[in-house]
Design an enzyme around this catalytic site. Sequence first.
Site, PDB file in Angstrom:
ATOM      1  CG  ASP A  43     -35.190  11.205 -39.804  1.00  0.00           C
ATOM      2  OD1 ASP A  43     -35.114  12.423 -39.973  1.00  0.00           O
ATOM      3  OD2 ASP A  43     -34.805  10.372 -40.647  1.00  0.00           O
ATOM      4  CD  GLU A  89     -45.889  -0.715 -22.364  1.00  0.00           C
ATOM      5  OE1 GLU A  89     -44.708  -0.697 -21.936  1.00  0.00           O
ATOM      6  OE2 GLU A  89     -46.296  -1.531 -23.202  1.00  0.00           O
TER       7      GLU A  89
END
Length: 539
Positions: free
Chosen positions: A211, A266
């Site tokens: 956001d 990852e």
Amino acid sequence: MNEPARILSPATAQTWWRGATIYQIYPRSFADSNGDGVGDLPGITAHLPYVASLGVDAIWISPFVKSPQADFGYDVSDYRDVDPIFGTLADFDVLIAKAHALGLRVLIDQVWAHTSDQHPWFVESRSSRDNPKADWYVWADAKADGSPPNNWQSVFGGPAWTWDARRGQYFMHNFLKEQPQLHVHNAAVQEELLAITRFWLDRGVDGFRIDAINFAMHDPALTDNPPAPDDGTPRTRPFDFQLHKYNQSHADLPAFLESVRGVFDEYDGRFSVAEVGGADSEREMKLFTHGDARLNTAYGFDFLYAPALTPDIVRDALEKWPSDAGAHWPSWAFENHDAPRAITRWAAPEHRAAFARAKMLLLACLRGNIFLYYGEELGLGQVDIAYDDLQDPEAIANWPLTLSRDGARTPMPWSADAPQLGFSNAKPWLPVGPDHAALAVDVQERDAASILHYTRRAIAFRNAHSALRWGDLTFVDAGEGLLAFERQSEGERMLCVFNLGATPRDWSAPGGWRTVEALGDTANDALGPFAARIAISER
């Protein structure tokens, strides 16, 4: 309900999000499972089969973590737990498992530019100038006359600074004073945000919508913003009088986003989308998504506040993201929780049913990711919320000049004949739309010609054509009042022509094209009001 068939291109199997259709759920308003008038996570879980039946790839759930709800979840008091009004972490785990079983990925909102003033970090930060979190928020001394440190203004009205007697300083807030600005320049804050990222990815979340990310870093020198030129646009807030050069989008922000991307990499198949608004949004969106080391895509406001949907507006928005731009991949939405419902903004009442279909098919044909807002698939319009029923703090503060966001956040109509249209058995937090019963899910499920069924058709059509989902886009001239472009990918070439207005337009398909989707009146070498034709090249 049968879920439309989906396809995966071998070239994009590892990037499921590229060209994805994502369904935004505003949790307070989707489905209430416990009778308190507020939607919740179990309510979402119960209706996931319906969402999957639309043919979408993922859901995005607006904030549901702990919050005092001053701005309905965009004021976070605990990033690692669910607010009790929405359920528990266990409820969220059930939701994730159910979504994945249905083939849906799950995105969640992350709010990193600010927290709630009730977050333990801020409680500690404001307690003194030398505590361990003293520098986790943006604090500054008053000027010699006691006034705020500079001229920055908050989005919701008034100065972006509030005095705090505990520290004898001002703290910064780009939005409500209950949303103090995190000091994201601080390495310790960055590490904590990265740890929060791992917390949710470890729980099985497939991605974040981040956001107001362009508000995450300010100019540490606290330089005054320059005034904005008067272009004649009405100004309802002090915020509108400035160019926001120094209170946001500091040059250090892309480096932090590279750290975020490093965490995402990852994990397999995770996705990040930046929400970026404001006058400089195009440059910022491309900056935040440049190359392969930053966020995957950016979500802008080109259509969310547009007063009309015209060929020129569509072309102007998409030409900013040309196909040859390589890594720059856009995301598009016609509606969300911060903007008035598009069907009300863009169509007269007598044209709304036809326009809703044209709008949906156009969205399905755009290059980039596409976002649907809950109820958009039903053709829901904006609800006029009386002042006494308002919940939106921005609308209350600027009444009546700021249009309430509440009118786009009203309860989802599930059943026309049920109390509160099937959303809840109690009075809902916002009133149901007075004309939404006729558009309820159960009504439209029984009508094969409904907007709901057409939405499924449009999404399935997009998913069935690599040119629409992943292909390049090139605009072509089709004559006055028409929008036309070609999409091309993997040997498939398609021509998409739309009449977005109420006036019939002359148009005939050139030779060598076979129509594969027609909407509205497409007879006699013309496109009727809100008609469209999609053709595939046979050459």
